[in-house]
Design an enzyme around this catalytic site. Structure first.
Site, PDB file in Angstrom:
ATOM      1  N   LYS A 123       0.841  -1.202   0.000  1.00  0.00           N
ATOM      2  CA  LYS A 123       0.000   0.000   0.000  1.00  0.00           C
ATOM      3  C   LYS A 123       0.873   1.248   0.000  1.00  0.00           C
ATOM      4  CE  LYS A 123      -3.968  -1.814   2.628  1.00  0.00           C
ATOM      5  NZ  LYS A 123      -5.008  -1.596   1.601  1.00  0.00           N
ATOM      6  N   ARG A 162     -10.314 -11.638   1.975  1.00  0.00           N
ATOM      7  CA  ARG A 162     -11.094 -12.752   1.429  1.00  0.00           C
ATOM      8  C   ARG A 162     -10.314 -14.070   1.497  1.00  0.00           C
ATOM      9  NH1 ARG A 162     -11.527  -9.463  -4.143  1.00  0.00           N
ATOM     10  NH2 ARG A 162     -11.260  -7.788  -2.631  1.00  0.00           N
TER      11      ARG A 162
HETATM   12  N1  BES Z   1      -8.237  -3.757   4.370  1.00  0.00           N
HETATM   13  C1  BES Z   1      -8.343  -3.355   3.023  1.00  0.00           C
HETATM   14  C2  BES Z   1      -9.629  -2.593   2.720  1.00  0.00           C
HETATM   15  C3  BES Z   1      -9.678  -1.195   3.286  1.00  0.00           C
HETATM   16  C4  BES Z   1      -8.952  -0.191   2.717  1.00  0.00           C
HETATM   17  C5  BES Z   1     -10.499  -0.921   4.342  1.00  0.00           C
HETATM   18  C6  BES Z   1      -9.025   1.097   3.224  1.00  0.00           C
HETATM   19  C7  BES Z   1     -10.602   0.358   4.851  1.00  0.00           C
HETATM   20  C8  BES Z   1      -9.852   1.372   4.308  1.00  0.00           C
HETATM   21  C9  BES Z   1      -8.334  -4.582   2.125  1.00  0.00           C
HETATM   22  O1  BES Z   1      -7.536  -5.624   2.550  1.00  0.00           O
HETATM   23  C10 BES Z   1      -7.791  -4.128   0.815  1.00  0.00           C
HETATM   24  O2  BES Z   1      -6.669  -3.731   0.773  1.00  0.00           O
HETATM   25  N2  BES Z   1      -8.607  -4.205  -0.222  1.00  0.00           N
HETATM   26  C11 BES Z   1      -8.214  -3.775  -1.511  1.00  0.00           C
HETATM   27  C12 BES Z   1      -8.744  -4.775  -2.507  1.00  0.00           C
HETATM   28  C13 BES Z   1      -8.202  -4.576  -3.894  1.00  0.00           C
HETATM   29  C14 BES Z   1      -6.732  -4.903  -3.936  1.00  0.00           C
HETATM   30  C15 BES Z   1      -8.976  -5.478  -4.813  1.00  0.00           C
HETATM   31  C16 BES Z   1      -8.794  -2.395  -1.738  1.00  0.00           C
HETATM   32  O3  BES Z   1      -9.922  -2.130  -1.300  1.00  0.00           O
HETATM   33  O4  BES Z   1      -8.097  -1.568  -2.323  1.00  0.00           O
HETATM   34 MN    MN Z   2      -5.517  -5.404   1.937  1.00  0.00          MN
END
Ligand code: BES
Ligand code: MN
Ligand code: ZN
Length: 485
Positions: free
Chosen positions: A269, A343
């Protein structure tokens, strides 16, 4: 602090009495009674627009006669309150009670009228929200020692003990959830969550099972294990059984995403706000909080809580984009993005849960940024493979004033998860990101009634007031209470 009921403002013993004041029209009976004792000051202050009675406005009238309580005026505006406004009123009142130096506080709750809510409903929500106002994150600042509230007893005008208990227990659960959520990732690890489960086991006599990495490997939970591979912190599957129902009665199961820190893994990230990914275990935290509330309330049902706990880190051993892993169900997954890890832990936990032959399963997860784009922080996203479960959750949501919005699971979305190299890809393209995440989970829930709550937007607040919200403990507690016989 002790919370209890009282019957009548006329004979309540308190150092501080909070009364509700609308911005126009007659004063509510309880407020008028208090107004008489202070020679009509309340009405006069409103008349002179010193205190207008606007929503959540407060004014303290210190006591001038020995033996009479100080009065705290709390504005309720000109209309019957909406849930949104009564929440504001309760938060403002709670903050005042907490800051003022009175030990015994009474709230003239009969002066509150809220749209579509009866007196018992208001007892529950007021008890919950006033107690929640007392939550503080302590233990990490040198100045914490000074932060002690003077309040010993909080009395709420009302008649239904059961309704009061639900509010107090929900607040205790929500405080537990917020505390776990706010803890930093270097304290709140998967092993820490496992220790909290063991502590609940000791405190309330519930059965706790911890599955370590060796056990999960034996069970074939390779998809779950692929997430923690880059971390030095071992992963755990945590299982807690509350047994309040008949021995042979199938349980309702709650499953929480417990990523104690989500760096994104090799699909790293960006740095901005990455600290907030300590909140990626808020689904797990809400399951812990609900377990606490249920243990306090002891309803007649069987309830199993499952937590999939892991830390998502990059390293030389971490799972890489393109890696293919086998799930406990036998399906293979191409990990196209290691940041779609929630997931991956949930799918194996969902398969594991089949052994409990559950009546219903609800998973709770900070699953997708896309859910925040769709719904913001107002509603949690809800998906279900059986409309009965969705409807029961909607009712619980309404009762708890803890909002959710049902999202679609049409089969047309499923093809976005097709992979050239494995049975399923772990991402479904940028379109409908929250939906495709739910579609992924739906592939593992075909054998039972299931719903999924995406709480990415509702579990915590960012910015200056950064902190865990405690949601959706209210909704989950009401859901389980509605299943008790
Ligand atoms: N934990 C995150 C989702 C999230 C992001 C929750 C920001 C709250 C605030 C999750 O694991 C994630 O990173 N999801 C990705 C999925 C994508 C790579 C398909 C996302 O939402 O960007
Ligand atoms: Mn994630
Ligand atoms: Zn995550």
């Amino acid at each position: 602090m002790k919370t209890q009921l009282f019957n009548n403002v006329a004979d309540v013993q308190a150092d501080l009495l909070a009364v509700f004041v609308p911005s126009e029209g007659d004063l509510p009976a309880a407020t008028a009674q208090a107004d008489e004792k202070v020679n009509g000051q309340i009405a006069a202050l409103r008349e002179q627009t010193v205190f207008k009675g606007s929503v959540a406005q407060t004014l303290l009238l210190p006591s001038t006669v020995a033996g009479q309580p100080a009065l705290l005026l709390v504005g309720t505006g000109k209309d019957t309150l909406s849930d949104m406004n009564v929440k504001k009123v309760a938060a403002a009142l709670g903050a005042q009670i907490k800051a003022l130096p009175y030990a015994n506080v009474a709230v003239a709750a009969s002066g509150l009228s809220v749209k579509e809510r009866d007196a018992d409903n208001i007892t529950t929500l007021l008890a919950q929200w006033l107690n929640e106002a007392f939550y503080e994150f302590l233990g990490f600042k040198q100045s914490d020692a000074e932060k002690v509230s003077k309040v010993e007893t909080l009395q709420i005008e009302g008649t239904n003990e059961g309704a009061l208990k639900v509010g107090v227990a929900t607040a205790a659960g929500s405080a537990f959830t917020r505390q776990l959520g706010n803890l930093p990732g270097n304290v709140c690890t998967p092993a820490y969550l496992a220790s909290k489960a063991q502590q609940l086991g000791e405190d309330y006599g519930i059965e706790v099972e911890l599955l370590d990495e060796t056990k999960m490997d034996e069970l074939g939970m390779h998809c779950m294990l692929s997430v923690g591979r880059g971390s030095d912190q071992p992963s755990y599957l945590i299982v807690m059984h509350y047994r309040g129902g008949k021995e042979d009665e199938a349980p309702h199961v709650l499953l929480g995403k417990g990523i104690t820190f989500d760096t994104g893994g090799i699909s790293l990230k960006p740095g901005a706000k990455m600290d907030e990914m300590k909140y990626d275990m808020c689904g797990a935290a809400s399951v812990f909080g609900t377990m606490k509330a249920i243990c306090e309330l002891k309803p007649a049902l069987n309830f199993t809580a499952v937590i999939a706990a892991a830390e998502n880190m990059p390293s030389g051993r971490a799972t890489k984009p393109g890696d293919i892993v086998k799930t406990m169900s036998g399906k293979t997954v191409e990990v196209l993005n290691t940041d779609a890890e929630g997931r991956l832990v949930l799918c194996d936990a969902l398969t594991y849960i089949e052994r409990f032959k559950p009546q219903s399963v609800v998973d709770i997860a900070t699953l997708t940024g896309a859910c925040i784009v769709a719904l913001g922080s107002v509603n949690s996203g809800m998906y279900a493979n059986k409309q009965d479960v969705a409807e029961a959750l909607k009712v619980a949501s309404k009762d708890a004033a803890d909002k959710l919005w049902q999202m679609p699971l049409d089969e047309e979305y499923q093809q976005q998860l097709d992979s050239n190299f494995a049975d399923i890809g772990n991402i479904g393209g940028p379109e409908a990101g929250s939906v495709t995440a739910a579609c992924f989970l739906s592939r593992f829930t075909e054998s039972y009634p299931w719903a999924h709550l995406d709480i990415a937007g509702s579990a915590w607040t960012g910015g200056a007031a950064k902190g865990a919200s405690g949601r959706p403990v209210g909704l989950l507690t009401q859901y389980l209470l509605s299943k008790a016989s």
